[in-house]
Design a protein around this motif. Structure first.
Motif, PDB file in Angstrom:
ATOM      1  N   GLY A 320       0.794  -1.216   0.000  1.00  0.00           N
ATOM      2  CA  GLY A 320       0.000   0.000   0.000  1.00  0.00           C
ATOM      3  C   GLY A 320       0.824   1.261   0.000  1.00  0.00           C
ATOM      4  O   GLY A 320       2.056   1.249  -0.172  1.00  0.00           O
ATOM      5  N   ASN A 522      -1.666  -8.625   1.818  1.00  0.00           N
ATOM      6  CA  ASN A 522      -1.982  -7.217   1.566  1.00  0.00           C
ATOM      7  C   ASN A 522      -1.321  -6.367   2.644  1.00  0.00           C
ATOM      8  O   ASN A 522      -1.774  -6.319   3.777  1.00  0.00           O
ATOM      9  CB  ASN A 522      -3.496  -7.005   1.573  1.00  0.00           C
ATOM     10  CG  ASN A 522      -3.888  -5.554   1.299  1.00  0.00           C
ATOM     11  OD1 ASN A 522      -3.044  -4.666   1.272  1.00  0.00           O
ATOM     12  ND2 ASN A 522      -5.174  -5.321   1.109  1.00  0.00           N
ATOM     13  N   GLY A 524      -1.178  -3.163   3.750  1.00  0.00           N
ATOM     14  CA  GLY A 524      -1.716  -1.809   3.859  1.00  0.00           C
ATOM     15  C   GLY A 524      -2.256  -1.214   2.587  1.00  0.00           C
ATOM     16  O   GLY A 524      -2.358   0.013   2.486  1.00  0.00           O
ATOM     17  N   ASP A 526      -5.135  -0.094   0.845  1.00  0.00           N
ATOM     18  CA  ASP A 526      -6.545   0.187   1.119  1.00  0.00           C
ATOM     19  C   ASP A 526      -7.223   0.954  -0.004  1.00  0.00           C
ATOM     20  O   ASP A 526      -8.388   1.310   0.114  1.00  0.00           O
ATOM     21  CB  ASP A 526      -6.669   0.991   2.418  1.00  0.00           C
ATOM     22  CG  ASP A 526      -6.316   0.181   3.642  1.00  0.00           C
ATOM     23  OD1 ASP A 526      -7.163  -0.591   4.100  1.00  0.00           O
ATOM     24  OD2 ASP A 526      -5.179   0.323   4.138  1.00  0.00           O
ATOM     25  N   GLU A 527      -6.500   1.249  -1.067  1.00  0.00           N
ATOM     26  CA  GLU A 527      -7.076   2.062  -2.142  1.00  0.00           C
ATOM     27  C   GLU A 527      -7.516   1.212  -3.321  1.00  0.00           C
ATOM     28  O   GLU A 527      -7.704   1.732  -4.416  1.00  0.00           O
ATOM     29  CB  GLU A 527      -6.038   3.095  -2.617  1.00  0.00           C
ATOM     30  CG  GLU A 527      -5.245   3.774  -1.521  1.00  0.00           C
ATOM     31  CD  GLU A 527      -6.116   4.422  -0.465  1.00  0.00           C
ATOM     32  OE1 GLU A 527      -7.162   4.974  -0.823  1.00  0.00           O
ATOM     33  OE2 GLU A 527      -5.757   4.355   0.720  1.00  0.00           O
ATOM     34  N   TYR A 538      -4.434  -9.330   5.657  1.00  0.00           N
ATOM     35  CA  TYR A 538      -4.265  -7.873   5.665  1.00  0.00           C
ATOM     36  C   TYR A 538      -3.415  -7.459   6.857  1.00  0.00           C
ATOM     37  O   TYR A 538      -3.696  -7.818   8.001  1.00  0.00           O
ATOM     38  CB  TYR A 538      -5.625  -7.176   5.743  1.00  0.00           C
ATOM     39  CG  TYR A 538      -5.522  -5.678   5.888  1.00  0.00           C
ATOM     40  CD1 TYR A 538      -5.216  -4.871   4.803  1.00  0.00           C
ATOM     41  CD2 TYR A 538      -5.718  -5.056   7.123  1.00  0.00           C
ATOM     42  CE1 TYR A 538      -5.111  -3.489   4.929  1.00  0.00           C
ATOM     43  CE2 TYR A 538      -5.622  -3.678   7.258  1.00  0.00           C
ATOM     44  CZ  TYR A 538      -5.316  -2.903   6.158  1.00  0.00           C
ATOM     45  OH  TYR A 538      -5.202  -1.549   6.288  1.00  0.00           O
ATOM     46  N   GLY A 540      -2.144  -3.993   8.565  1.00  0.00           N
ATOM     47  CA  GLY A 540      -2.310  -2.543   8.514  1.00  0.00           C
ATOM     48  C   GLY A 540      -2.660  -1.973   9.861  1.00  0.00           C
ATOM     49  O   GLY A 540      -2.577  -2.642  10.893  1.00  0.00           O
ATOM     50  N   ASP A 544      -9.983  -0.141   7.673  1.00  0.00           N
ATOM     51  CA  ASP A 544     -10.381   0.485   6.420  1.00  0.00           C
ATOM     52  C   ASP A 544     -10.792  -0.592   5.415  1.00  0.00           C
ATOM     53  O   ASP A 544     -11.084  -1.733   5.787  1.00  0.00           O
ATOM     54  CB  ASP A 544      -9.217   1.334   5.892  1.00  0.00           C
ATOM     55  CG  ASP A 544      -9.666   2.490   5.028  1.00  0.00           C
ATOM     56  OD1 ASP A 544     -10.107   3.503   5.582  1.00  0.00           O
ATOM     57  OD2 ASP A 544      -9.590   2.378   3.797  1.00  0.00           O
ATOM     58  N   ARG A 545     -10.781  -0.243   4.136  1.00  0.00           N
ATOM     59  CA  ARG A 545     -11.281  -1.145   3.106  1.00  0.00           C
ATOM     60  C   ARG A 545     -10.547  -2.478   3.097  1.00  0.00           C
ATOM     61  O   ARG A 545     -11.162  -3.539   2.942  1.00  0.00           O
ATOM     62  CB  ARG A 545     -11.147  -0.458   1.743  1.00  0.00           C
ATOM     63  CG  ARG A 545     -11.762  -1.241   0.608  1.00  0.00           C
ATOM     64  CD  ARG A 545     -11.512  -0.538  -0.728  1.00  0.00           C
ATOM     65  NE  ARG A 545     -12.089   0.800  -0.718  1.00  0.00           N
ATOM     66  CZ  ARG A 545     -11.876   1.698  -1.676  1.00  0.00           C
ATOM     67  NH1 ARG A 545     -11.097   1.397  -2.689  1.00  0.00           N
ATOM     68  NH2 ARG A 545     -12.434   2.888  -1.620  1.00  0.00           N
ATOM     69  N   GLY A 546      -9.226  -2.459   3.276  1.00  0.00           N
ATOM     70  CA  GLY A 546      -8.461  -3.696   3.252  1.00  0.00           C
ATOM     71  C   GLY A 546      -8.833  -4.636   4.386  1.00  0.00           C
ATOM     72  O   GLY A 546      -8.920  -5.852   4.204  1.00  0.00           O
ATOM     73  N   ASN A 664      -5.895   8.336   2.526  1.00  0.00           N
ATOM     74  CA  ASN A 664      -5.323   7.135   3.132  1.00  0.00           C
ATOM     75  C   ASN A 664      -6.108   6.776   4.379  1.00  0.00           C
ATOM     76  O   ASN A 664      -6.961   7.557   4.846  1.00  0.00           O
ATOM     77  CB  ASN A 664      -3.831   7.345   3.446  1.00  0.00           C
ATOM     78  CG  ASN A 664      -3.603   8.512   4.387  1.00  0.00           C
ATOM     79  OD1 ASN A 664      -4.027   8.487   5.537  1.00  0.00           O
ATOM     80  ND2 ASN A 664      -2.923   9.551   3.911  1.00  0.00           N
ATOM     81  N   PRO A 665      -5.882   5.606   4.964  1.00  0.00           N
ATOM     82  CA  PRO A 665      -6.686   5.172   6.107  1.00  0.00           C
ATOM     83  C   PRO A 665      -6.608   6.107   7.311  1.00  0.00           C
ATOM     84  O   PRO A 665      -7.610   6.300   8.013  1.00  0.00           O
ATOM     85  CB  PRO A 665      -6.102   3.793   6.451  1.00  0.00           C
ATOM     86  CG  PRO A 665      -5.436   3.334   5.218  1.00  0.00           C
ATOM     87  CD  PRO A 665      -4.944   4.555   4.518  1.00  0.00           C
TER      88      PRO A 665
END
Length: 689
Positions: A320, A522, A524, A526-527, A538, A540, A544-546, A664-665
């Motif tokens: 990320g 993954n 970080g 998240d985009e 994940y 991070g 967030d999304r991730g 960003n997150p």
């Protein structure tokens, strides 16, 4: 050079220097309120009065040039006295006048403890006043969610007005009224619209403007101060992180002439509350479609069990925007140990290739080098949103002497005049063919600069066309490197330096997250949207999304909670310093990967951050040179870029930053930045109507 005597000390200074600058060269301290080194001279406060031999009265040293001083009757150098009785009396009188209307509410003032007026009143003022009349009262103003006003304290130094008009390029503040009725306010008391507005509170010397989100929360002597760098964009601004105990309370700018001078963006400053909320503080496992808290052992064992039943060539990893060099290095070593080639850090697209050389993906002219440019072409970038402090440097160059600036991309208010050449790859091709007059401006320039944003750089054909244009206009010579890639993610250049890109036969970012693997690490990211199917691990800091898509969540540390290396868009190696510790069971990211590698049977060869960096520097020595930009073969890299083939996508370049405040997150978790985002969207809708 001109000779001048300051308190009996003879110094040689340029004739263009002001007396204030000459006095500082001689080691004399001159008090000031309105004067600031990076703003125009106003001469409002008169606190910098000095005695000049031969002058009928004290002179304002900030506005009096050395070249305007007369020599003595026998040709002696001009003489300035900064400690004489006349100078002392003049400063005491000025201070008395400045305090006439000041409310003297120091015990309850947020500026207390770091107030220029407080300090200088002690050093240069007197202990009483002869003024007995009622003090002037001024109504407080609403100027936005980031800056709170206490205009009774204002001494009309106009630093805030000059900063917004000159540096930010958005004249949101101004003065109305005259004499005793003069007030500093925004137009119709609307919220300020600049993404740099928080700097006006730093500039205010008296506490009339203070940071609203931090109001009444902290005093400066309660804070531990840690020097660090910003990761909200790829500029790498120098910052100071102020913490009370384990909690980060505020972020302030540090002076770095090569990068941000002494400014920071509002996103950098006010993402603080996002560090505290929506944090991942323990591992989680998904069971029956729901995430549940788990121990580290359970999480690692679930990952190990999944990988044992998976073809190792069906494992992928993505990085990320906020990942530091150390954890990217550890993740790459782990993936190589597992035998997978599916790695990528290029969320924007596959255009950037580290195999072509470092100069093919960095901002080669460097940020201070912008001041040498005499024609600038922006391709597929809006630097005001993607790199606010770099945009400030372009505006500074324009203010030094107006130059031609061309833009190929979405129309934007860049805070300086520019020519809208077109919107997409077709316009770039037309410019290269000479169908637009801006080509002549580039060819006529001694130091032309071509800046390619990520929305254009992710297309190999567009990047090749831009590199060919740079060669054609002489932007790359032995004396000048005028071709640069402008990134918007702090992690991107460092990951490219490490070669975190697909190996032979490996999938790129789109293929990895699009379902091309069975197990996805993954780090970080998240985009992006991850397609259904893969087992997602994940790692991070925020929910967030991730994290919402993850099957296993491993809680990591934010940039204020670890000692970590980042590389900015120039290729300058920088380092954050830990200001606090991660919450709960969260751990530093490299340590998580080291522990996981042991469980997976591919143990990484280091047990400490020092050992990791030793291995990192052995493979990539340039990471050891903190603050430096490693030299690279720019001409060779641009030549290889220009020779690449590929079709550019049709249509306009779209900036990857659609909302400056929520990129960003950490920023998306911030209540303050959410309010700023809402106001910005409202202004955009009003402008569209």
């Amino acid at each position: 050079m001109t000779k001048i005597l300051v308190d009996g000390i003879e110094v040689d200074v340029p004739a263009e220097y002001t007396l204030l600058q000459a006095c500082e060269v001689a080691g004399a301290e001159i008090p000031r309120f309105c004067f600031h080194e990076r703003l125009s001279i106003a001469g409002n406060c008169r606190m910098c009065l000095v005695e000049l031999k031969g002058a009928p009265k004290p002179v304002a040293s900030c506005a009096y040039a050395v070249k305007d001083c007369r020599p003595g009757p026998n040709g002696e150098p001009p003489e300035v006295l900064t400690r004489s009785g006349g100078t002392k009396k003049a400063r005491e009188g000025v201070m008395e006048f400045l305090l006439i209307n000041h409310p003297l509410d120091c015990p309850i003032c947020d500026q207390g403890g770091h107030c220029d007026l407080q300090d200088q009143a002690m050093a240069y003022g007197v202990d009483s006043t002869r003024y007995k009349e009622n003090k002037r009262a001024v109504e407080e103003k609403y100027i936005g969610p980031l800056v709170r006003t206490a205009m009774n304290r204002c001494i009309h130094c106009t630093r805030c007005v000059r900063f917004l008009a000159e540096v930010a390029g958005v004249p949101d503040l101004g003065a109305i009224g005259r004499g005793e009725d003069m007030e500093i306010t925004s137009y119709l008391e609307q919220a300020m619209g600049s993404e740099l507005q928080g700097n006006v509170a730093d500039l205010c010397p008296v506490g009339a403007l203070v940071h609203k989100p931090q109001s009444y929360n902290v005093r400066p002597w309660e804070l531990s101060k840690t020097e660090s760098i910003d990761v909200m964009d790829a500029v790498g601004s120098a910052i100071r992180v102020d913490a009370r105990g384990r909690e980060v309370m505020q972020i302030e700018p540090r002076v770095n002439e090569d990068i941000n001078e002494e400014w920071i963006s509002d996103k950098t400053r006010h993402a603080v509350d996002g560090l505290r909320v929506q944090r991942l503080d323990r591992p989680f496992l998904r069971e029956n479609g729901r995430l549940r808290p788990a121990s580290w052992g359970e999480a690692f064992q679930a990952i190990a069990n999944k990988i044992k039943g998976t073809d190792l060539k069906r494992i992928g990893a993505v990085v990320g925007d906020l990942a530091a060099v150390e954890e990217v290095f550890a993740l790459k070593q782990l993936m190589v140990g597992l035998g997978t080639a599916h790695l990528d850090c290029r969320q924007a697209g596959p255009g950037l290739d580290p195999a072509l050389g470092r100069a093919a993906y960095t901002f080669n002219p460097t940020i201070p080098g912008i001041e040498q440019a005499d024609a600038i072409l922006l391709v597929g970038t809006n630097p005001r949103l993607e790199a606010s402090l770099l945009n400030v440097r372009i505006r500074k160059r324009w203010r030094m002497a107006p130059l031609a600036v061309g833009l190929i991309g979405e129309p934007a208010d860049l805070t300086y005049p520019h020519v809208q050449i077109g919107a997409g790859p077709e316009s770039l091709a037309a410019l290269a063919r000479g169908e637009h007059s801006f080509l002549e401006a580039l060819k006529a320039a001694q130091h032309p600069l071509i800046v390619v944003g990520e929305s254009a750089a992710n297309q190999p054909g567009v990047l090749a066309a831009a590199a060919s244009l740079a060669q054609a206009v002489g932007a790359v010579t032995p004396e000048w490197n005028g071709f640069g890639i402008l990134h918007n993610a702090a992690a991107r250049v460092g990951a490219l330096d490490l070669g975190f890109v697909p190996g032979e036969g490996g999938l790129d970012f789109t293929g990895i997250v699009g379902g091309g693997v069975d197990v996805l690490f993954n780090l970080g990211a998240d985009e992006c949207e991850i397609a259904p199917g893969p087992f997602v691990i994940y790692q991070g800091t925020h929910g967030d999304r991730g994290a919402q898509r993850a099957d296993v969540i491993l809680p990591g540390a934010a940039y204020t909670e670890k000692n970590a290396t980042y590389v900015n868009t120039e290729g300058r190696v920088q380092m954050t310093n830990r200001a606090g510790f991660p919450p709960g069971d969260a751990r530093e990211d490299w340590a998580i990967l080291r522990a996981l590698s042991d469980v997976l049977g591919h143990k990484l060869g280091y047990d400490s951050l020092t050992a990791l960096r030793r291995a990192l520097y052995a493979e990539h020595p340039h990471f050891a040179a903190l603050g430096a930009v490693a030299q690279s073969d720019v001409a060779g890299a641009i030549e290889q870029l220009a020779s690449r083939s590929g079709e550019g996508a049709r249509g306009a370049f779209a900036s990857p930053v659609r909302d400056f405040y929520l990129t960003n997150p950490i920023a998306r978790a911030s209540r303050v930045l959410a309010e700023c985002s809402s106001l910005a969207r409202g202004r955009a809708l009003e402008a569209a109507e």
